[in-house]
Design a protein around this motif. Structure first.
Motif, PDB file in Angstrom:
ATOM      1  N   GLY A 176       0.771  -1.168  -0.099  1.00 56.65           N
ATOM      2  CA  GLY A 176       0.000   0.008  -0.048  1.00 56.65           C
ATOM      3  C   GLY A 176       0.849   1.436   0.020  1.00 56.65           C
ATOM      4  O   GLY A 176       2.031   1.147   0.342  1.00 56.65           O
ATOM      5  N   THR A 177       0.271   2.428  -0.468  1.00 55.77           N
ATOM      6  CA  THR A 177       1.207   3.565  -0.734  1.00 55.77           C
ATOM      7  C   THR A 177       1.700   4.003   0.654  1.00 55.77           C
ATOM      8  O   THR A 177       2.932   4.253   0.786  1.00 55.77           O
ATOM      9  N   ARG A 178       1.150   4.227   1.572  1.00 56.67           N
ATOM     10  CA  ARG A 178       1.545   4.970   2.902  1.00 56.67           C
ATOM     11  C   ARG A 178       2.655   3.955   3.398  1.00 56.67           C
ATOM     12  O   ARG A 178       3.720   4.370   3.955  1.00 56.67           O
ATOM     13  N   LEU A 179       2.394   2.564   3.457  1.00 57.68           N
ATOM     14  CA  LEU A 179       3.395   1.672   4.154  1.00 57.68           C
ATOM     15  C   LEU A 179       4.460   1.628   3.310  1.00 57.68           C
ATOM     16  O   LEU A 179       5.731   1.502   3.822  1.00 57.68           O
TER      17      LEU A 179
ATOM     18  N   MET B 180       8.596   2.621   4.380  1.00 56.68           N
ATOM     19  CA  MET B 180       9.693   1.603   4.159  1.00 56.68           C
ATOM     20  C   MET B 180      10.737   2.291   3.574  1.00 56.68           C
ATOM     21  O   MET B 180      11.727   2.000   3.781  1.00 56.68           O
ATOM     22  N   MET B 181      10.351   2.905   2.507  1.00 58.16           N
ATOM     23  CA  MET B 181      11.328   3.785   1.599  1.00 58.16           C
ATOM     24  C   MET B 181      12.255   4.683   2.488  1.00 58.16           C
ATOM     25  O   MET B 181      13.227   4.884   2.500  1.00 58.16           O
ATOM     26  N   ARG B 182      11.568   5.352   3.547  1.00 57.29           N
ATOM     27  CA  ARG B 182      12.085   6.364   4.157  1.00 57.29           C
ATOM     28  C   ARG B 182      13.004   5.565   5.344  1.00 57.29           C
ATOM     29  O   ARG B 182      14.026   6.335   5.644  1.00 57.29           O
ATOM     30  N   HIS B 183      12.755   4.540   5.685  1.00 59.69           N
ATOM     31  CA  HIS B 183      13.452   3.771   6.620  1.00 59.69           C
ATOM     32  C   HIS B 183      14.680   2.910   6.023  1.00 59.69           C
ATOM     33  O   HIS B 183      15.747   2.466   6.575  1.00 59.69           O
TER      34      HIS B 183
END
Length: 388
Positions: free
Chosen positions: A272-275, A279-282
Protein backbone atom coordinates in the motif's frame (compact mmCIF):
# COMPACT_ATOMS: atom_id res chain seq x y z
CA UNK A 1 -20.71 19.20 -12.87
CA UNK A 2 -17.96 17.77 -15.06
CA UNK A 3 -18.02 14.01 -14.50
CA UNK A 4 -14.57 12.38 -14.61
CA UNK A 5 -14.19 8.63 -14.98
CA UNK A 6 -10.89 7.49 -13.42
CA UNK A 7 -9.40 4.17 -14.50
CA UNK A 8 -7.37 2.32 -11.88
CA UNK A 9 -5.86 -1.08 -12.64
CA UNK A 10 -3.24 -1.79 -9.98
CA UNK A 11 -1.79 -0.87 -6.60
CA UNK A 12 0.75 1.34 -8.40
CA UNK A 13 -1.59 3.74 -10.19
CA UNK A 14 -4.11 3.90 -7.34
CA UNK A 15 -1.47 5.38 -5.05
CA UNK A 16 -0.75 8.09 -7.60
CA UNK A 17 -4.43 8.94 -8.02
CA UNK A 18 -5.10 9.43 -4.32
CA UNK A 19 -3.98 13.09 -4.04
CA UNK A 20 -5.73 13.91 -7.34
CA UNK A 21 -9.03 12.44 -6.17
CA UNK A 22 -8.78 14.32 -2.87
CA UNK A 23 -8.24 17.54 -4.81
CA UNK A 24 -11.21 16.80 -7.11
CA UNK A 25 -13.40 16.35 -4.02
CA UNK A 26 -12.69 19.99 -3.11
CA UNK A 27 -14.09 21.28 -6.44
CA UNK A 28 -17.82 21.98 -6.75
CA UNK A 29 -17.52 21.98 -10.52
CA UNK A 30 -16.07 18.45 -10.69
CA UNK A 31 -17.31 14.99 -9.85
CA UNK A 32 -15.63 11.61 -10.30
CA UNK A 33 -16.17 7.87 -10.26
CA UNK A 34 -13.70 4.99 -10.33
CA UNK A 35 -13.49 2.19 -12.87
CA UNK A 36 -11.62 -0.59 -11.06
CA UNK A 37 -10.11 -3.51 -12.93
CA UNK A 38 -6.80 -5.27 -13.65
CA UNK A 39 -4.81 -6.72 -10.76
CA UNK A 40 -7.07 -4.95 -8.23
CA UNK A 41 -9.53 -7.78 -8.86
CA UNK A 42 -7.03 -10.62 -8.54
CA UNK A 43 -6.44 -12.58 -5.32
CA UNK A 44 -3.02 -13.54 -6.68
CA UNK A 45 -1.96 -9.88 -6.60
CA UNK A 46 -3.47 -9.07 -3.22
CA UNK A 47 -7.07 -8.20 -4.26
CA UNK A 48 -6.32 -4.51 -3.72
CA UNK A 49 -9.92 -3.54 -4.51
CA UNK A 50 -10.36 -3.68 -0.73
CA UNK A 51 -7.74 -0.93 -0.30
CA UNK A 52 -9.84 1.38 -2.48
CA UNK A 53 -13.02 0.48 -0.63
CA UNK A 54 -11.31 1.17 2.70
CA UNK A 55 -10.35 4.66 1.48
CA UNK A 56 -14.03 5.43 0.89
CA UNK A 57 -13.60 6.42 -2.78
CA UNK A 58 -16.59 6.09 -5.10
CA UNK A 59 -16.41 2.95 -7.22
CA UNK A 60 -18.91 2.80 -10.08
CA UNK A 61 -17.54 -0.13 -12.10
CA UNK A 62 -15.65 -3.31 -11.24
CA UNK A 63 -14.34 -5.65 -13.93
CA UNK A 64 -12.35 -8.89 -13.99
CA UNK A 65 -10.28 -8.99 -17.15
CA UNK A 66 -7.21 -11.10 -16.29
CA UNK A 67 -6.62 -14.61 -17.57
CA UNK A 68 -5.03 -17.18 -15.27
CA UNK A 69 -1.53 -17.16 -16.78
CA UNK A 70 1.02 -14.46 -17.64
CA UNK A 71 1.79 -15.47 -21.22
CA UNK A 72 1.68 -13.20 -24.26
CA UNK A 73 -1.48 -14.98 -25.41
CA UNK A 74 -3.27 -14.44 -22.12
CA UNK A 75 -2.24 -10.78 -22.08
CA UNK A 76 -3.64 -10.24 -25.58
CA UNK A 77 -6.88 -11.99 -24.59
CA UNK A 78 -7.12 -9.80 -21.48
CA UNK A 79 -6.74 -6.74 -23.70
CA UNK A 80 -9.62 -7.86 -25.88
CA UNK A 81 -11.80 -8.56 -22.84
CA UNK A 82 -11.00 -5.24 -21.23
CA UNK A 83 -12.09 -3.17 -24.25
CA UNK A 84 -15.54 -4.74 -24.04
CA UNK A 85 -15.69 -4.07 -20.30
CA UNK A 86 -14.79 -0.40 -20.72
CA UNK A 87 -17.36 0.03 -23.52
CA UNK A 88 -20.11 -1.19 -21.21
CA UNK A 89 -18.87 1.06 -18.39
CA UNK A 90 -18.98 4.12 -20.65
CA UNK A 91 -22.54 3.32 -21.73
CA UNK A 92 -23.66 2.99 -18.13
CA UNK A 93 -21.75 5.90 -16.57
CA UNK A 94 -21.53 8.46 -19.42
CA UNK A 95 -18.33 10.26 -18.31
CA UNK A 96 -17.57 13.76 -19.60
CA UNK A 97 -13.85 13.02 -19.34
CA UNK A 98 -11.72 9.91 -18.86
CA UNK A 99 -8.54 9.98 -16.76
CA UNK A 100 -5.80 7.43 -17.38
CA UNK A 101 -2.27 7.16 -16.05
CA UNK A 102 0.99 5.70 -17.26
CA UNK A 103 1.44 2.89 -19.72
CA UNK A 104 -0.23 -0.37 -18.67
CA UNK A 105 -2.15 -2.28 -21.35
CA UNK A 106 -5.32 -1.97 -19.26
CA UNK A 107 -4.97 1.84 -19.43
CA UNK A 108 -4.31 1.76 -23.17
CA UNK A 109 -7.46 -0.31 -23.72
CA UNK A 110 -9.54 2.21 -21.78
CA UNK A 111 -8.18 5.04 -23.96
CA UNK A 112 -8.91 3.05 -27.11
CA UNK A 113 -12.44 2.17 -26.01
CA UNK A 114 -13.17 5.87 -25.38
CA UNK A 115 -12.37 6.76 -28.99
CA UNK A 116 -15.71 5.85 -30.68
CA UNK A 117 -17.61 7.42 -27.76
CA UNK A 118 -15.89 10.80 -28.34
CA UNK A 119 -14.89 10.92 -24.69
CA UNK A 120 -11.91 13.25 -24.17
CA UNK A 121 -9.01 11.62 -22.35
CA UNK A 122 -6.63 13.15 -19.80
CA UNK A 123 -3.33 11.28 -19.66
CA UNK A 124 -0.84 11.49 -16.77
CA UNK A 125 2.85 10.50 -17.09
CA UNK A 126 3.09 10.64 -20.88
CA UNK A 127 6.27 11.35 -22.84
CA UNK A 128 8.47 9.05 -20.77
CA UNK A 129 10.80 6.35 -22.09
CA UNK A 130 11.14 2.79 -20.77
CA UNK A 131 13.03 0.80 -23.37
CA UNK A 132 12.77 -2.54 -21.57
CA UNK A 133 8.98 -2.92 -21.60
CA UNK A 134 6.06 -3.05 -24.04
CA UNK A 135 4.79 -0.13 -21.96
CA UNK A 136 7.04 2.08 -24.13
CA UNK A 137 4.80 1.56 -27.17
CA UNK A 138 1.57 1.65 -25.19
CA UNK A 139 2.46 4.96 -23.52
CA UNK A 140 3.11 6.82 -26.77
CA UNK A 141 0.00 5.29 -28.36
CA UNK A 142 -2.00 6.57 -25.39
CA UNK A 143 -0.62 10.04 -26.07
CA UNK A 144 -2.21 9.99 -29.52
CA UNK A 145 -5.50 8.75 -28.04
CA UNK A 146 -5.51 11.50 -25.38
CA UNK A 147 -6.48 15.18 -25.48
CA UNK A 148 -4.96 16.82 -22.41
CA UNK A 149 -1.59 15.73 -21.06
CA UNK A 150 0.11 16.05 -17.67
CA UNK A 151 3.82 15.28 -17.80
CA UNK A 152 6.23 14.74 -14.94
CA UNK A 153 9.10 16.84 -16.34
CA UNK A 154 9.66 19.51 -18.97
CA UNK A 155 11.68 17.03 -21.05
CA UNK A 156 8.67 14.72 -21.20
CA UNK A 157 6.44 17.65 -22.14
CA UNK A 158 8.65 18.39 -25.15
CA UNK A 159 8.43 14.76 -26.23
CA UNK A 160 4.62 14.78 -26.12
CA UNK A 161 4.60 17.93 -28.26
CA UNK A 162 7.04 16.19 -30.61
CA UNK A 163 4.34 13.53 -31.06
CA UNK A 164 2.09 16.23 -32.53
CA UNK A 165 0.08 17.33 -29.50
CA UNK A 166 -1.12 20.90 -28.98
CA UNK A 167 1.39 22.66 -26.66
CA UNK A 168 -1.47 24.43 -24.86
CA UNK A 169 -2.85 21.03 -23.86
CA UNK A 170 0.46 19.65 -22.57
CA UNK A 171 1.14 20.69 -18.98
CA UNK A 172 4.15 19.92 -16.81
CA UNK A 173 2.58 18.92 -13.50
CA UNK A 174 5.33 16.88 -11.85
CA UNK A 175 4.75 13.35 -10.56
CA UNK A 176 1.56 12.90 -8.46
CA UNK A 177 3.29 10.36 -6.21
CA UNK A 178 5.37 13.17 -4.70
CA UNK A 179 2.16 14.74 -3.40
CA UNK A 180 1.76 11.64 -1.23
CA UNK A 181 5.23 12.15 0.20
CA UNK A 182 4.39 15.75 1.01
CA UNK A 183 0.96 15.15 2.51
CA UNK A 184 1.07 11.68 4.07
CA UNK A 185 2.22 11.16 7.64
CA UNK A 186 4.69 8.31 7.26
CA UNK A 187 4.96 5.58 9.85
CA UNK A 188 7.68 5.33 12.47
CA UNK A 189 9.82 2.21 12.77
CA UNK A 190 7.80 0.98 15.76
CA UNK A 191 4.50 1.56 13.91
CA UNK A 192 5.77 -0.40 10.91
CA UNK A 193 6.88 -3.28 13.12
CA UNK A 194 3.50 -3.35 14.86
CA UNK A 195 1.62 -3.34 11.53
CA UNK A 196 3.75 -5.88 9.65
CA UNK A 197 6.08 -7.70 12.04
CA UNK A 198 9.03 -6.38 10.04
CA UNK A 199 11.60 -4.31 11.99
CA UNK A 200 12.86 -1.43 9.80
CA UNK A 201 15.18 -0.08 12.49
CA UNK A 202 17.78 -2.60 11.30
CA UNK A 203 19.48 -1.78 7.94
CA UNK A 204 17.68 -3.33 4.98
CA UNK A 205 17.37 -3.17 1.18
CA UNK A 206 13.94 -2.59 -0.37
CA UNK A 207 13.81 -4.75 -3.51
CA UNK A 208 11.34 -5.07 -6.39
CA UNK A 209 12.00 -6.75 -9.74
CA UNK A 210 9.47 -6.62 -12.58
CA UNK A 211 9.77 -8.52 -15.88
CA UNK A 212 11.35 -7.00 -18.97
CA UNK A 213 8.80 -7.53 -21.73
CA UNK A 214 10.80 -6.64 -24.85
CA UNK A 215 14.26 -7.50 -26.14
CA UNK A 216 14.30 -11.22 -25.42
CA UNK A 217 15.80 -10.88 -21.93
CA UNK A 218 15.56 -14.02 -19.77
CA UNK A 219 13.49 -12.87 -16.81
CA UNK A 220 14.38 -16.06 -14.99
CA UNK A 221 18.09 -15.43 -15.52
CA UNK A 222 17.77 -11.78 -14.49
CA UNK A 223 15.86 -12.72 -11.35
CA UNK A 224 18.36 -15.43 -10.42
CA UNK A 225 21.31 -13.02 -10.82
CA UNK A 226 19.52 -10.25 -8.89
CA UNK A 227 18.26 -12.21 -5.91
CA UNK A 228 21.45 -14.25 -5.63
CA UNK A 229 23.43 -10.98 -5.46
CA UNK A 230 21.08 -9.75 -2.74
CA UNK A 231 21.51 -13.02 -0.85
CA UNK A 232 25.31 -12.80 -1.13
CA UNK A 233 25.28 -9.20 0.14
CA UNK A 234 24.53 -10.41 3.66
CA UNK A 235 21.92 -7.64 4.02
CA UNK A 236 18.36 -7.94 5.24
CA UNK A 237 16.03 -7.70 2.23
CA UNK A 238 12.38 -6.69 2.01
CA UNK A 239 10.92 -7.88 -1.31
CA UNK A 240 7.69 -6.65 -2.87
CA UNK A 241 6.36 -8.96 -5.58
CA UNK A 242 6.35 -8.15 -9.33
CA UNK A 243 3.33 -6.76 -11.11
CA UNK A 244 1.07 -8.58 -13.57
CA UNK A 245 3.26 -8.57 -16.69
CA UNK A 246 4.20 -11.48 -18.96
CA UNK A 247 7.10 -13.25 -17.28
CA UNK A 248 6.12 -12.35 -13.71
CA UNK A 249 5.59 -15.97 -12.70
CA UNK A 250 9.22 -16.80 -13.50
CA UNK A 251 10.39 -14.07 -11.14
CA UNK A 252 7.98 -15.20 -8.45
CA UNK A 253 9.36 -18.74 -8.65
CA UNK A 254 12.93 -17.49 -8.13
CA UNK A 255 11.86 -15.33 -5.18
CA UNK A 256 10.15 -18.26 -3.48
CA UNK A 257 13.11 -20.56 -4.15
CA UNK A 258 15.76 -18.19 -2.74
CA UNK A 259 13.70 -16.88 0.16
CA UNK A 260 12.50 -20.25 1.45
CA UNK A 261 14.23 -20.87 4.76
CA UNK A 262 16.21 -17.61 4.46
CA UNK A 263 15.62 -15.49 7.54
CA UNK A 264 17.05 -12.36 5.89
CA UNK A 265 14.36 -12.28 3.15
CA UNK A 266 10.93 -10.82 3.92
CA UNK A 267 8.28 -11.11 1.21
CA UNK A 268 5.22 -8.82 0.83
CA UNK A 269 2.68 -9.02 -1.97
CA UNK A 270 1.46 -5.47 -1.49
CA UNK A 271 2.31 -2.82 1.09
CA UNK A 272 0.00 0.00 0.00
CA UNK A 273 1.07 3.59 -0.60
CA UNK A 274 1.62 4.84 2.96
CA UNK A 275 3.40 1.73 4.19
CA UNK A 276 5.55 1.44 1.05
CA UNK A 277 6.75 5.05 1.30
CA UNK A 278 7.35 4.55 5.00
CA UNK A 279 9.58 1.60 4.15
CA UNK A 280 11.44 3.78 1.64
CA UNK A 281 12.13 6.35 4.34
CA UNK A 282 13.69 3.71 6.60
CA UNK A 283 15.51 1.64 3.93
CA UNK A 284 19.28 1.90 3.53
CA UNK A 285 18.97 1.34 -0.25
CA UNK A 286 16.61 0.24 -3.01
CA UNK A 287 17.32 -2.31 -5.72
CA UNK A 288 15.54 -3.74 -8.75
CA UNK A 289 13.76 -2.01 -11.62
CA UNK A 290 10.70 -0.34 -10.11
CA UNK A 291 9.75 3.14 -11.26
CA UNK A 292 9.63 4.13 -7.59
CA UNK A 293 13.41 3.90 -7.54
CA UNK A 294 13.55 6.41 -10.38
CA UNK A 295 10.77 8.79 -9.30
CA UNK A 296 10.18 8.78 -5.54
CA UNK A 297 13.51 7.58 -4.10
CA UNK A 298 15.24 10.89 -4.92
CA UNK A 299 12.97 12.69 -2.44
CA UNK A 300 14.49 10.59 0.35
CA UNK A 301 18.05 10.87 -0.97
CA UNK A 302 17.84 7.08 -1.11
CA UNK A 303 20.53 5.17 -3.06
CA UNK A 304 19.14 2.94 -5.83
CA UNK A 305 20.60 0.06 -7.82
CA UNK A 306 18.59 0.00 -11.05
CA UNK A 307 18.90 -3.33 -12.85
CA UNK A 308 18.53 -3.89 -16.60
CA UNK A 309 16.64 -1.88 -19.23
CA UNK A 310 13.05 -1.72 -17.95
CA UNK A 311 13.55 1.89 -16.81
CA UNK A 312 16.13 2.80 -19.45
CA UNK A 313 15.52 6.28 -20.87
CA UNK A 314 13.77 7.81 -17.87
CA UNK A 315 15.08 10.98 -16.27
CA UNK A 316 16.87 10.06 -13.06
CA UNK A 317 18.68 11.68 -10.14
CA UNK A 318 22.28 11.10 -9.11
CA UNK A 319 21.07 8.61 -6.48
CA UNK A 320 20.52 5.96 -9.18
CA UNK A 321 23.25 3.52 -10.24
CA UNK A 322 22.44 1.59 -13.41
CA UNK A 323 23.72 -1.94 -13.81
CA UNK A 324 23.20 -4.82 -16.27
CA UNK A 325 21.34 -7.92 -15.05
CA UNK A 326 24.61 -9.61 -14.11
CA UNK A 327 25.30 -11.01 -10.63
CA UNK A 328 28.81 -9.59 -10.32
CA UNK A 329 27.79 -6.14 -11.62
CA UNK A 330 24.82 -6.03 -9.25
CA UNK A 331 27.02 -7.02 -6.32
CA UNK A 332 29.50 -4.25 -7.13
CA UNK A 333 26.66 -1.70 -7.32
CA UNK A 334 25.21 -2.88 -4.00
CA UNK A 335 28.57 -2.27 -2.35
CA UNK A 336 28.82 1.20 -3.87
CA UNK A 337 25.40 2.37 -2.63
CA UNK A 338 26.42 1.23 0.85
CA UNK A 339 29.51 3.44 0.74
CA UNK A 340 29.32 6.32 3.24
CA UNK A 341 30.77 8.87 0.81
CA UNK A 342 28.21 7.98 -1.86
CA UNK A 343 25.35 8.28 0.60
CA UNK A 344 26.74 11.56 1.91
CA UNK A 345 26.82 12.97 -1.64
CA UNK A 346 23.03 12.59 -1.88
CA UNK A 347 22.22 14.88 1.05
CA UNK A 348 20.04 17.78 -0.12
CA UNK A 349 19.57 16.47 -3.66
CA UNK A 350 16.59 17.78 -5.62
CA UNK A 351 14.04 15.43 -7.12
CA UNK A 352 13.72 16.09 -10.90
CA UNK A 353 10.07 14.97 -10.78
CA UNK A 354 8.67 17.94 -8.91
CA UNK A 355 7.79 19.35 -5.51
CA UNK A 356 4.54 17.67 -4.51
CA UNK A 357 2.07 20.10 -6.11
CA UNK A 358 0.99 17.90 -9.01
CA UNK A 359 -2.62 17.28 -7.95
CA UNK A 360 -3.36 21.00 -7.65
CA UNK A 361 -1.94 21.68 -11.13
CA UNK A 362 -3.88 18.79 -12.70
CA UNK A 363 -7.24 19.54 -11.11
CA UNK A 364 -6.98 23.27 -11.81
CA UNK A 365 -6.45 22.50 -15.50
CA UNK A 366 -9.36 20.05 -15.59
CA UNK A 367 -11.63 22.70 -14.04
CA UNK A 368 -11.11 25.30 -16.74
CA UNK A 369 -13.61 26.02 -19.54
CA UNK A 370 -13.27 24.12 -22.80
CA UNK A 371 -12.40 20.72 -21.32
CA UNK A 372 -15.20 18.98 -23.16
CA UNK A 373 -15.96 16.89 -26.26
CA UNK A 374 -14.73 19.65 -28.55
CA UNK A 375 -11.22 18.41 -27.68
CA UNK A 376 -11.91 15.22 -29.60
CA UNK A 377 -11.45 17.11 -32.88
CA UNK A 378 -7.66 16.98 -32.71
CA UNK A 379 -5.20 18.67 -35.03
CA UNK A 380 -1.64 17.46 -35.44
CA UNK A 381 0.80 20.10 -34.20
CA UNK A 382 3.72 20.27 -36.60
CA UNK A 383 7.07 21.44 -35.27
CA UNK A 384 7.84 23.24 -38.53
CA UNK A 385 10.37 22.61 -41.31
CA UNK A 386 12.95 19.97 -40.49
CA UNK A 387 16.22 21.51 -39.40
CA UNK A 388 19.32 20.28 -41.18
Amino acid sequence: MRKIGIVTTSRADFGLYRPIIREIEKKRSLDYFLIVTGSHMSKKYGFTLTDIENEGFRIAERGRIFSYSDTAESTAKSMAKSIGFYAGAFVRQKPDLLMVLGDRFEMFCASLAALPFNIPVAHIHGGEVTEGAIDESLRHAMTKLSHIHFTATEEYRRRVIQLGEDPEMVITSGAPSLDNLKNEKLLTASEIKKATGFDPSEPFILATLHPETVGGVSNRGMALAFFTALEDSGKKVLVTMPNADPGANEIREIIKKISTGNRRFFIFENLGTRLYFSMMRHASAMAGNSSSGIIEAASFGLPVVNVGDRQKGRVRGRNVLDTPPDKIAISVALKKVADKDFRKSLIGMKNPYGDGESARVIVTALSRPGIDRSLCRKRFHDLGPERK
